[in-house]
Motif scaffolding. Structure first.
Motif, short mmCIF file in Angstrom:
data_model
loop_
_atom_site.label_atom_id
_atom_site.label_comp_id
_atom_site.label_asym_id
_atom_site.label_seq_id
_atom_site.Cartn_x
_atom_site.Cartn_y
_atom_site.Cartn_z
N VAL A 191 -9.15 8.17 -4.59
CA VAL A 191 -10.18 8.76 -3.89
C VAL A 191 -9.72 10.04 -3.42
N ASN A 240 -7.20 -4.07 -7.28
CA ASN A 240 -7.32 -5.12 -7.94
C ASN A 240 -6.28 -5.77 -8.51
N TYR A 289 -9.32 -2.13 -0.58
CA TYR A 289 -10.28 -2.81 -0.96
C TYR A 289 -10.54 -1.99 -2.57
N GLN A 290 -9.76 -1.16 -2.92
CA GLN A 290 -9.81 -0.34 -4.28
C GLN A 290 -8.76 -1.01 -5.21
N VAL A 348 -6.04 0.39 -9.65
CA VAL A 348 -6.45 0.88 -8.65
C VAL A 348 -7.38 2.27 -8.77
N THR A 349 -8.19 2.38 -7.82
CA THR A 349 -9.05 3.82 -8.02
C THR A 349 -9.01 4.62 -6.91
N GLU A 360 -14.17 9.22 -6.18
CA GLU A 360 -12.97 8.69 -7.26
C GLU A 360 -12.58 9.65 -7.98
N VAL A 382 -5.55 5.38 -1.81
CA VAL A 382 -6.14 4.37 -2.44
C VAL A 382 -6.48 3.39 -1.20
N TYR A 383 -7.60 2.78 -1.12
CA TYR A 383 -7.68 1.93 0.14
C TYR A 383 -7.66 0.52 -0.64
N SER A 407 0.68 -1.56 -0.08
CA SER A 407 0.06 0.06 -0.13
C SER A 407 0.75 1.49 0.19
N LYS A 412 -8.92 6.11 -12.53
CA LYS A 412 -8.52 4.67 -12.75
C LYS A 412 -7.13 4.70 -13.21
N HIS A 445 -14.38 9.52 -0.16
CA HIS A 445 -14.13 8.60 -1.25
C HIS A 445 -14.75 9.07 -2.67
#
Length: 143
Positions: free
Chosen positions: A99, A75, A72-73, A96-97, A105, A69-70, A48, A108, A103
């Protein structure tokens, strides 16, 4: 009358329930609550800071506020071992997304890292899409 209510309730339930598909996701998700999911979450948590730094560097020219970037965002798009079996050098591509604020956004992005013991190196940063900020967040855009 009761029969009509039961039928309409059943139809409403059927319409609101998602229909399972066999469509392949473009990223990997392990089984919920599995050891593999635990290891993946641990790995993404350790990675992270490197993700946040890469994202902050890119968006510093565009925004006055640093996006985050959290986990859970994030992949995993692709992960491969470089070299022979049990070598410890890896190439991983993430989507990643980022924010800002509550939150919101901002875009991407796709990041590729080369990872070896004690070394994480960003080898590629690809901005995929920019999302429009809401009117009350336009002030963070750099001119």
């Amino acid at each position: 009358m009761k029969k009509g209510i039961i039928i309409s309730s059943f139809l409403t339930f059927c319409l609101m329930t998602s229909i399972p598909t066999n469509a392949e996701k473009h990223y990997y998700l392990p089984a919920e609550k599995s050891k593999e999911e635990l290891m993946m979450d641990l790995f993404l948590s350790v990675l992270s800071p490197n993700i946040d730094m890469a994202v902050a560097n890119y968006y510093s020219d565009l925004l006055t506020e640093r996006p985050g970037v959290y986990p859970y965002q994030i992949n995993i798009i692709n992960m491969e071992r470089i070299g022979e079996y049990r070598s410890f050098e890896f190439l991983i591509t993430l989507e990643v997304t980022p924010v800002v604020g509550p939150h919101i956004e901002v875009g991407k992005d796709q990041l590729t890292f080369n990872i070896s013991p004690g070394n994480v190196k960003l080898t590629k940063f690809k901005h995929i899409e920019t999302y429009e900020l809401p009117p009350n967040w336009q002030h963070i855009k750099k001119k």
